[in-house]
Design a protein around this motif. Structure first.
Motif, PDB file in Angstrom:
ATOM      1  N   THR A  82       0.829  -1.199   0.000  1.00 14.45           N
ATOM      2  CA  THR A  82       0.000   0.000   0.000  1.00 14.45           C
ATOM      3  C   THR A  82       0.865   1.252   0.000  1.00 14.45           C
ATOM      4  OG1 THR A  82      -1.640  -1.179   1.336  1.00 14.45           O
ATOM      5  CG2 THR A  82      -1.867   1.212   1.176  1.00 14.45           C
ATOM      6  N   GLY A  83       0.511   2.197  -0.829  1.00 14.83           N
ATOM      7  CA  GLY A  83       1.135   3.508  -0.820  1.00 14.83           C
ATOM      8  C   GLY A  83       0.047   4.553  -0.944  1.00 14.83           C
ATOM      9  N   SER A  84       0.023   5.519  -0.040  1.00 13.82           N
ATOM     10  CA  SER A  84      -1.030   6.519  -0.088  1.00 13.82           C
ATOM     11  C   SER A  84      -0.556   7.806   0.562  1.00 13.82           C
ATOM     12  CB  SER A  84      -2.289   6.015   0.627  1.00 13.82           C
ATOM     13  OG  SER A  84      -2.054   5.893   2.028  1.00 13.82           O
ATOM     14  N   VAL A  85      -1.273   8.882   0.289  1.00 13.23           N
ATOM     15  CA  VAL A  85      -1.051  10.160   0.946  1.00 13.23           C
ATOM     16  C   VAL A  85      -2.342  10.532   1.663  1.00 13.23           C
ATOM     17  CG1 VAL A  85      -0.512  12.602   0.653  1.00 13.23           C
ATOM     18  CG2 VAL A  85       0.664  10.888  -0.740  1.00 13.23           C
ATOM     19  N   ILE A  86      -2.224  10.824   2.952  1.00  9.53           N
ATOM     20  CA  ILE A  86      -3.376  11.092   3.796  1.00  9.53           C
ATOM     21  C   ILE A  86      -3.419  12.588   4.067  1.00  9.53           C
ATOM     22  CG2 ILE A  86      -4.520  10.458   5.957  1.00  9.53           C
ATOM     23  CD1 ILE A  86      -2.103   8.171   5.832  1.00  9.53           C
ATOM     24  N   VAL A  87      -4.581  13.200   3.818  1.00  9.68           N
ATOM     25  CA  VAL A  87      -4.743  14.647   3.957  1.00  9.68           C
ATOM     26  C   VAL A  87      -5.926  14.928   4.877  1.00  9.68           C
ATOM     27  CG1 VAL A  87      -3.732  15.097   1.690  1.00  9.68           C
ATOM     28  CG2 VAL A  87      -6.211  14.768   1.902  1.00  9.68           C
ATOM     29  N   PRO A  88      -6.103  16.173   5.321  1.00 12.06           N
ATOM     30  CA  PRO A  88      -7.253  16.480   6.182  1.00 12.06           C
ATOM     31  C   PRO A  88      -8.566  16.027   5.559  1.00 12.06           C
ATOM     32  CG  PRO A  88      -5.724  18.313   6.195  1.00 12.06           C
ATOM     33  CD  PRO A  88      -5.207  17.347   5.165  1.00 12.06           C
ATOM     34  N   GLY A  89      -9.388  15.406   6.376  1.00 12.86           N
ATOM     35  CA  GLY A  89     -10.640  14.815   5.911  1.00 12.86           C
ATOM     36  C   GLY A  89     -10.543  13.317   5.728  1.00 12.86           C
ATOM     37  N   VAL A 140      -9.591   9.433   6.823  1.00  8.00           N
ATOM     38  CA  VAL A 140      -9.401   8.520   7.946  1.00  8.00           C
ATOM     39  C   VAL A 140      -8.669   7.312   7.397  1.00  8.00           C
ATOM     40  CG1 VAL A 140     -10.505   7.134   9.729  1.00  8.00           C
ATOM     41  CG2 VAL A 140     -11.517   9.312   9.070  1.00  8.00           C
ATOM     42  N   GLN A 141      -7.521   6.998   7.964  1.00  7.83           N
ATOM     43  CA  GLN A 141      -6.708   5.870   7.519  1.00  7.83           C
ATOM     44  C   GLN A 141      -6.704   4.816   8.615  1.00  7.83           C
ATOM     45  OE1 GLN A 141      -3.000   5.505   8.847  1.00  7.83           O
ATOM     46  NE2 GLN A 141      -1.917   5.051   6.951  1.00  7.83           N
ATOM     47  N   TYR A 146      -5.692  -2.869   5.189  1.00  9.01           N
ATOM     48  CA  TYR A 146      -5.548  -1.413   5.154  1.00  9.01           C
ATOM     49  C   TYR A 146      -6.790  -0.822   4.508  1.00  9.01           C
ATOM     50  CZ  TYR A 146      -3.689   3.211   3.983  1.00  9.01           C
ATOM     51  OH  TYR A 146      -3.497   4.563   3.874  1.00  9.01           O
ATOM     52  N   ASP A 147      -7.220   0.326   5.028  1.00  9.39           N
ATOM     53  CA  ASP A 147      -8.357   1.012   4.421  1.00  9.39           C
ATOM     54  C   ASP A 147      -8.209   2.517   4.652  1.00  9.39           C
ATOM     55  OD1 ASP A 147     -10.665   1.290   2.983  1.00  9.39           O
ATOM     56  OD2 ASP A 147     -11.935   0.169   4.375  1.00  9.39           O
ATOM     57  N   GLN A 148      -8.805   3.290   3.786  1.00  7.80           N
ATOM     58  CA  GLN A 148      -8.716   4.744   3.872  1.00  7.80           C
ATOM     59  C   GLN A 148      -9.956   5.342   3.234  1.00  7.80           C
ATOM     60  OE1 GLN A 148      -4.924   6.346   2.598  1.00  7.80           O
ATOM     61  NE2 GLN A 148      -5.810   8.329   2.048  1.00  7.80           N
ATOM     62  N   LYS A 149     -10.469   6.406   3.852  1.00  5.01           N
ATOM     63  CA  LYS A 149     -11.692   7.018   3.342  1.00  5.01           C
ATOM     64  C   LYS A 149     -11.664   8.505   3.624  1.00  5.01           C
ATOM     65  CE  LYS A 149     -16.733   6.635   3.588  1.00  5.01           C
ATOM     66  NZ  LYS A 149     -16.860   6.318   2.146  1.00  5.01           N
ATOM     67  N   ASN A 150     -12.124   9.292   2.671  1.00  5.37           N
ATOM     68  CA  ASN A 150     -12.264  10.720   2.877  1.00  5.37           C
ATOM     69  C   ASN A 150     -13.682  11.023   3.337  1.00  5.37           C
ATOM     70  OD1 ASN A 150     -13.089  13.609   1.618  1.00  5.37           O
ATOM     71  ND2 ASN A 150     -10.938  13.581   2.253  1.00  5.37           N
ATOM     72  N   ILE A 151     -13.794  11.792   4.415  1.00  2.00           N
ATOM     73  CA  ILE A 151     -15.092  12.197   4.951  1.00  2.00           C
ATOM     74  C   ILE A 151     -15.253  13.687   4.678  1.00  2.00           C
ATOM     75  CG2 ILE A 151     -16.593  12.250   6.958  1.00  2.00           C
ATOM     76  CD1 ILE A 151     -15.704   9.441   6.260  1.00  2.00           C
ATOM     77  N   PRO A 152     -16.137  14.082   3.781  1.00  2.00           N
ATOM     78  CA  PRO A 152     -16.301  15.505   3.469  1.00  2.00           C
ATOM     79  C   PRO A 152     -16.662  16.321   4.707  1.00  2.00           C
ATOM     80  CG  PRO A 152     -17.440  14.130   1.856  1.00  2.00           C
ATOM     81  CD  PRO A 152     -17.018  13.220   2.965  1.00  2.00           C
ATOM     82  N   GLU A 153     -16.194  17.565   4.719  1.00  2.00           N
ATOM     83  CA  GLU A 153     -16.452  18.441   5.864  1.00  2.00           C
ATOM     84  C   GLU A 153     -17.943  18.577   6.146  1.00  2.00           C
ATOM     85  OE1 GLU A 153     -15.962  23.158   6.960  1.00  2.00           O
ATOM     86  OE2 GLU A 153     -14.337  22.169   5.869  1.00  2.00           O
ATOM     87  N   ALA A 154     -18.760  18.611   5.107  1.00  2.00           N
ATOM     88  CA  ALA A 154     -20.205  18.791   5.294  1.00  2.00           C
ATOM     89  C   ALA A 154     -20.822  17.672   6.124  1.00  2.00           C
ATOM     90  CB  ALA A 154     -20.895  18.874   3.938  1.00  2.00           C
ATOM     91  N   PRO A 208     -17.493  -1.496  14.282  1.00  2.00           N
ATOM     92  CA  PRO A 208     -17.218  -2.919  14.077  1.00  2.00           C
ATOM     93  C   PRO A 208     -17.994  -3.531  12.918  1.00  2.00           C
ATOM     94  CG  PRO A 208     -18.629  -2.603  15.982  1.00  2.00           C
ATOM     95  CD  PRO A 208     -18.208  -1.233  15.533  1.00  2.00           C
ATOM     96  N   ASP A 209     -19.021  -2.835  12.426  1.00  2.00           N
ATOM     97  CA  ASP A 209     -19.865  -3.425  11.386  1.00  2.00           C
ATOM     98  C   ASP A 209     -19.956  -2.584  10.116  1.00  2.00           C
ATOM     99  OD1 ASP A 209     -21.312  -1.328  12.409  1.00  2.00           O
ATOM    100  OD2 ASP A 209     -23.009  -2.518  13.111  1.00  2.00           O
ATOM    101  N   GLY A 210     -19.177  -1.514  10.033  1.00  2.10           N
ATOM    102  CA  GLY A 210     -19.201  -0.690   8.832  1.00  2.10           C
ATOM    103  C   GLY A 210     -20.467   0.128   8.664  1.00  2.10           C
ATOM    104  N   ALA A 211     -21.201   0.332   9.753  1.00  5.13           N
ATOM    105  CA  ALA A 211     -22.455   1.079   9.690  1.00  5.13           C
ATOM    106  C   ALA A 211     -22.225   2.489   9.164  1.00  5.13           C
ATOM    107  CB  ALA A 211     -23.099   1.137  11.076  1.00  5.13           C
ATOM    108  N   GLU A 212     -23.220   3.019   8.475  1.00  2.65           N
ATOM    109  CA  GLU A 212     -23.219   4.404   7.993  1.00  2.65           C
ATOM    110  C   GLU A 212     -21.976   4.725   7.157  1.00  2.65           C
ATOM    111  OE1 GLU A 212     -24.123   7.153  11.175  1.00  2.65           O
ATOM    112  OE2 GLU A 212     -25.353   5.647  12.173  1.00  2.65           O
ATOM    113  N   ASP A 213     -21.552   3.732   6.382  1.00  4.39           N
ATOM    114  CA  ASP A 213     -20.416   3.895   5.473  1.00  4.39           C
ATOM    115  C   ASP A 213     -19.123   4.247   6.212  1.00  4.39           C
ATOM    116  OD1 ASP A 213     -19.346   3.746   2.904  1.00  4.39           O
ATOM    117  OD2 ASP A 213     -19.599   5.897   2.537  1.00  4.39           O
ATOM    118  N   SER A 214     -18.954   3.655   7.393  1.00 10.60           N
ATOM    119  CA  SER A 214     -17.727   3.833   8.170  1.00 10.60           C
ATOM    120  C   SER A 214     -16.728   2.730   7.853  1.00 10.60           C
ATOM    121  CB  SER A 214     -18.050   3.828   9.672  1.00 10.60           C
ATOM    122  OG  SER A 214     -18.674   2.600  10.045  1.00 10.60           O
ATOM    123  N   LEU A 215     -15.469   2.939   8.212  1.00 11.68           N
ATOM    124  CA  LEU A 215     -14.460   1.895   8.071  1.00 11.68           C
ATOM    125  C   LEU A 215     -14.658   0.845   9.158  1.00 11.68           C
ATOM    126  CD1 LEU A 215     -11.218   3.949   7.318  1.00 11.68           C
ATOM    127  CD2 LEU A 215     -12.914   3.049   5.723  1.00 11.68           C
TER     128      LEU A 215
END
Length: 241
Positions: A81-88, A90-91, A130-138, A150-157
């Motif tokens: 895995t190679g990634s760049v993590i920025v504000p917003g 969650v890695q 490994y997982d990573q997701k951007n959560i918009p400020e809104a 633990p169950d990925g509810a509401e489109d969570s990791l």
């Protein structure tokens, strides 16, 4: 009951290229009264100089997630895995049977400020992932957005533990409430700004252990960014018994 711990009570690590604040015992900082809370074991508030970072090192049997506040964090690991993590972003890295990784400031001119957080897993020797997701400020503005569960509810990791992590942004009149089960603990960490939690004012870097509160109200924010951890009602000492 809200047990407040002020930012200036945290452990400190000054290494030239790295300025770190440790909410719980970590590395050379040890306080027997601050060895995590429930399954939450580490909150490191790190500022890393341009072009510097943490070289390749191993982890196992730990849920590790990074939350960038300013700048950009470059991640590489033994899974390719190679990634760049920025504000917003969650890695989340589940170390499982073992993984090596590095974390560097992606910029050669600007510092990076991020939180690295460790949670004890519910299963040992699992397959690393490994997982990573951007959560918009809104989605966080004036509310608590579920980002790990633990169950990925509401489109969570998906986290390998009975823990739910929420992120929220609060300013002015913005208010959010969180119902808390009678058999749960909660930890609140203010990443920046200030906010009121059930009438208790918390500033940047402050944390709070919360027991026996059935509802949390976050209000009166001043450019606040907050992480809220819904945890098992278990003391850290019970993890190792």
């Amino acid at each position: 009951m809200i047990e407040l711990r002020k930012a200036d009570q945290r452990g400190r690590g000054e290494h030239g290229w790295l300025s770190s604040r440790h909410t719980f015992s970590f590395a050379n900082y040890y306080d027997p009264a601050q060895i995590g809370f429930s399954d939450l074991l580490v909150i490191n508030d790190d500022r890393v100089s341009p072009g510097r970072g943490f070289g390749k090192h191993p982890h196992r049997d730990m849920e590790i997630f990074s939350y960038v506040l300013e700048g950009a964090l470059e991640h590489k690991d033994s899974m390719g895995t190679g990634s760049v993590i920025v504000p917003g972003d969650v890695q989340l890295m589940s170390a499982g049977t073992g993984i090596t990784h590095s974390e560097f400031n992606h910029s050669t001119s600007e510092p990076v400020h991020f939180l690295q957080i460790w949670i004890a897993p519910s299963v040992q020797k699992a397959q690393p992932r490994y997982d990573q997701k951007n959560i918009p400020e809104a989605e966080k503005r004036g509310k608590l957005r579920l980002v790990l569960s633990p169950d990925g509810a509401e489109d969570s990791l998906v986290l390998r533990q009975d823990t739910r992590v929420y992120a929220g942004l609060f300013d002015g009149a913005e208010t959010a409430k969180l119902d808390v089960d009678a058999n749960r603990y909660v930890y609140v960490h203010v990443a920046r700004g200030s906010v009121s939690v059930n009438g208790v004012t918390m500033g940047e870097g402050d944390g709070a252990r919360i027991r026996n509160e059935r509802e949390l109200t976050l209000s009166n924010g001043d450019d606040a960014e907050v992480l809220v951890f819904d945890l098992r009602n278990i003391e850290v000492s019970e993890l190792w018994s």
